[in-house]
Design a protein around this motif. Structure first.
Motif, PDB file in Angstrom:
ATOM      1  N   UNK A 218       0.834  -1.217   0.000  1.00  0.00           N
ATOM      2  CA  UNK A 218       0.000   0.000   0.000  1.00  0.00           C
ATOM      3  C   UNK A 218       0.862   1.258   0.000  1.00  0.00           C
ATOM      4  N   UNK A 219       1.922   1.243   0.794  1.00  0.00           N
ATOM      5  CA  UNK A 219       2.801   2.410   0.853  1.00  0.00           C
ATOM      6  C   UNK A 219       3.458   2.674  -0.496  1.00  0.00           C
ATOM      7  N   UNK A 220       3.830   1.603  -1.183  1.00  0.00           N
ATOM      8  CA  UNK A 220       4.400   1.761  -2.523  1.00  0.00           C
ATOM      9  C   UNK A 220       3.359   2.282  -3.497  1.00  0.00           C
ATOM     10  N   UNK A 221       2.164   1.680  -3.467  1.00  0.00           N
ATOM     11  CA  UNK A 221       1.102   2.048  -4.410  1.00  0.00           C
ATOM     12  C   UNK A 221       0.631   3.481  -4.220  1.00  0.00           C
ATOM     13  N   UNK A 222       0.856   4.062  -3.046  1.00  0.00           N
ATOM     14  CA  UNK A 222       0.437   5.443  -2.788  1.00  0.00           C
ATOM     15  C   UNK A 222       1.350   6.452  -3.487  1.00  0.00           C
ATOM     16  N   UNK A 223       2.497   6.007  -3.958  1.00  0.00           N
ATOM     17  CA  UNK A 223       3.449   6.906  -4.607  1.00  0.00           C
ATOM     18  C   UNK A 223       3.232   6.937  -6.112  1.00  0.00           C
ATOM     19  N   UNK A 224       3.907   7.863  -6.760  1.00  0.00           N
ATOM     20  CA  UNK A 224       3.834   7.986  -8.208  1.00  0.00           C
ATOM     21  C   UNK A 224       4.284   6.706  -8.889  1.00  0.00           C
ATOM     22  N   UNK A 225       3.464   6.187  -9.802  1.00  0.00           N
ATOM     23  CA  UNK A 225       3.817   4.954 -10.503  1.00  0.00           C
ATOM     24  C   UNK A 225       5.123   5.114 -11.274  1.00  0.00           C
ATOM     25  N   UNK A 226       5.277   6.254 -11.947  1.00  0.00           N
ATOM     26  CA  UNK A 226       6.506   6.476 -12.721  1.00  0.00           C
ATOM     27  C   UNK A 226       7.706   6.623 -11.798  1.00  0.00           C
ATOM     28  N   UNK A 229       8.683   3.208 -10.501  1.00  0.00           N
ATOM     29  CA  UNK A 229       9.328   2.442 -11.570  1.00  0.00           C
ATOM     30  C   UNK A 229      10.771   2.892 -11.764  1.00  0.00           C
ATOM     31  N   UNK A 230      10.976   4.220 -11.819  1.00  0.00           N
ATOM     32  CA  UNK A 230      12.325   4.732 -12.018  1.00  0.00           C
ATOM     33  C   UNK A 230      13.224   4.470 -10.809  1.00  0.00           C
ATOM     34  N   UNK A 231      12.638   4.446  -9.620  1.00  0.00           N
ATOM     35  CA  UNK A 231      13.430   4.112  -8.431  1.00  0.00           C
ATOM     36  C   UNK A 231      13.903   2.667  -8.494  1.00  0.00           C
ATOM     37  N   UNK A 232      12.994   1.769  -8.850  1.00  0.00           N
ATOM     38  CA  UNK A 232      13.374   0.363  -8.998  1.00  0.00           C
ATOM     39  C   UNK A 232      14.418   0.200 -10.089  1.00  0.00           C
ATOM     40  N   UNK A 233      14.145   0.762 -11.234  1.00  0.00           N
ATOM     41  CA  UNK A 233      15.034   0.570 -12.382  1.00  0.00           C
ATOM     42  C   UNK A 233      16.397   1.218 -12.147  1.00  0.00           C
ATOM     43  N   UNK A 234      16.376   2.423 -11.582  1.00  0.00           N
ATOM     44  CA  UNK A 234      17.633   3.128 -11.354  1.00  0.00           C
ATOM     45  C   UNK A 234      18.491   2.453 -10.301  1.00  0.00           C
ATOM     46  N   UNK A 235      17.875   1.949  -9.239  1.00  0.00           N
ATOM     47  CA  UNK A 235      18.648   1.296  -8.186  1.00  0.00           C
ATOM     48  C   UNK A 235      19.279   0.011  -8.687  1.00  0.00           C
ATOM     49  N   UNK A 236      18.522  -0.779  -9.448  1.00  0.00           N
ATOM     50  CA  UNK A 236      19.111  -1.991 -10.025  1.00  0.00           C
ATOM     51  C   UNK A 236      20.239  -1.631 -10.992  1.00  0.00           C
ATOM     52  N   UNK A 255      15.735  12.092 -12.830  1.00  0.00           N
ATOM     53  CA  UNK A 255      14.939  13.125 -12.169  1.00  0.00           C
ATOM     54  C   UNK A 255      14.332  14.106 -13.181  1.00  0.00           C
ATOM     55  N   UNK A 256      15.109  14.483 -14.178  1.00  0.00           N
ATOM     56  CA  UNK A 256      14.583  15.401 -15.193  1.00  0.00           C
ATOM     57  C   UNK A 256      13.480  14.729 -16.003  1.00  0.00           C
ATOM     58  N   UNK A 257      13.659  13.453 -16.303  1.00  0.00           N
ATOM     59  CA  UNK A 257      12.615  12.713 -17.010  1.00  0.00           C
ATOM     60  C   UNK A 257      11.352  12.619 -16.159  1.00  0.00           C
ATOM     61  N   UNK A 258      11.505  12.333 -14.863  1.00  0.00           N
ATOM     62  CA  UNK A 258      10.342  12.216 -13.985  1.00  0.00           C
ATOM     63  C   UNK A 258       9.590  13.538 -13.881  1.00  0.00           C
ATOM     64  N   UNK A 259      10.319  14.644 -13.945  1.00  0.00           N
ATOM     65  CA  UNK A 259       9.673  15.954 -13.841  1.00  0.00           C
ATOM     66  C   UNK A 259       8.671  16.192 -14.966  1.00  0.00           C
ATOM     67  N   UNK A 260       8.908  15.572 -16.140  1.00  0.00           N
ATOM     68  CA  UNK A 260       8.030  15.802 -17.285  1.00  0.00           C
ATOM     69  C   UNK A 260       6.648  15.186 -17.093  1.00  0.00           C
ATOM     70  N   UNK A 265       4.983  19.133 -10.057  1.00  0.00           N
ATOM     71  CA  UNK A 265       4.276  20.412 -10.028  1.00  0.00           C
ATOM     72  C   UNK A 265       2.952  20.277  -9.284  1.00  0.00           C
ATOM     73  N   UNK A 266       2.260  19.175  -9.504  1.00  0.00           N
ATOM     74  CA  UNK A 266       0.987  18.949  -8.809  1.00  0.00           C
ATOM     75  C   UNK A 266       1.203  18.838  -7.301  1.00  0.00           C
TER      76      UNK A 266
END
Length: 283
Positions: A218-226, A229-236, A255-260, A265-266
């Motif tokens: 639940x704690x994971x699902x409450x965060x931004x899906x993108x 995903x980038x946290x998982x992918x980047x850490x691996x 981080x710049x990609x995630x900002x898009x 901003x929301x």
């Protein structure tokens, strides 16, 4: 045949192969190994069914986190040794080639789990032996019930403990010396030791295992899906990077990609609105 009929047939097929996919809550999938009569040991049909389900989970944007667990008293006893004398595939292609295809199919479960955009939580409810240890290690988060225990089983039956990614993953969890100890002796690691050496992040009572896994999901699902995903992918990715600077370069671009996505901003707008309401309440 309707889509509903096809889905029902697929569910029946995977259940017969010893694996079951559940959706206990919106956004959370639960993949349950379901051959409790042999501690959820893996046969060829089970491996193929898991692979199909993982492919479907990875393509489903509604799934935000995956829990992997076993039914009954075991997480996964690894390769079903009852198949040891049975080479898969056609005899004319050769026994060694057939065993290589089987080996590659088993090992591909680890890379499939890693490639999912959703984080995986292994809720280890009992023995995780051999390939079962590999599946647990492929998860981003591992939690254990008191009954959990782990070992690199194949070294005890004439094979190598270097199997389905264990020789890469285990040293990164527990360090090289401890990994060698576990892999060379084939000894059991109980839940308390697993937590102490970092093989699992926490140990809970057996009855609390799935509720705790759901809390994490639940704690994971409450965060931004993108962002997840980038946290998982980047850490691996950075687990394989050769320098701090290379890791930072990847992080900067991520981080710049995630900002898009507009989610930063929301979030900032929501924070400013809360501060404004709080300020107005204090006047």
């Amino acid at each position: 045949m309707s889509e509903a009929d096809t889905a029902a047939d697929n569910a029946a097929g995977t259940a017969a192969a010893g694996v079951r996919l559940e959706h206990p809550e919106p956004g959370i999938a639960l993949l349950r190994l379901a051959r409790p009569q042999n501690l959820n040991a893996l046969g060829d049909d089970t491996v193929a069914a898991i692979a199909r389900l993982l492919d479907g989970i990875g393509a489903d944007p509604a799934v935000r986190a995956l829990i992997l667990t076993g039914e009954g008293k075991g997480f996964c006893a690894g390769f079903d040794l009852g198949l040891a004398a049975d080479a898969p595939g056609s005899a004319e292609r050769g026994e060694t080639a057939a065993w290589m295809r089987r080996q590659e199919a088993f090992a591909a479960l680890v890379t499939r789990l890693r490639a999912l955009p959703q984080p995986v939580i292994a809720a280890v409810n009992g023995p995780a032996n051999g390939a079962g240890l590999g599946l647990a290690l492929a998860a981003e988060i591992r939690i254990a019930g008191r009954a959990a225990k782990f070992n690199a089983a194949f070294v005890r039956v004439g094979m190598s403990s270097c199997d389905i990614g264990v020789s890469w993953l285990l040293p990164r969890c527990v360090g090289l010396s401890r990994a060698f100890d576990i892999m060379l002796t084939g000894r059991m690691v109980d839940a308390a030791e697993a937590e102490r050496i970092g093989l699992v992040s926490e140990t809970v009572d057996d009855a609390a295992l799935l509720p705790r896994a759901l809390d994490i999901a639940r704690a994971i699902a409450a965060n931004s899906a993108f962002g997840v995903w980038m946290t998982k992918r980047g850490t691996w990715a950075n687990a394989e990077t050769g320098s701090l600077q290379a890791a930072i370069e990847l992080e900067n671009r991520t981080q710049i990609l995630a900002r898009t996505t507009g989610e930063l901003a929301h979030a900032a707008e929501q924070l400013l609105a809360r501060r404004k309401r709080a300020a107005q309440g204090n006047t």
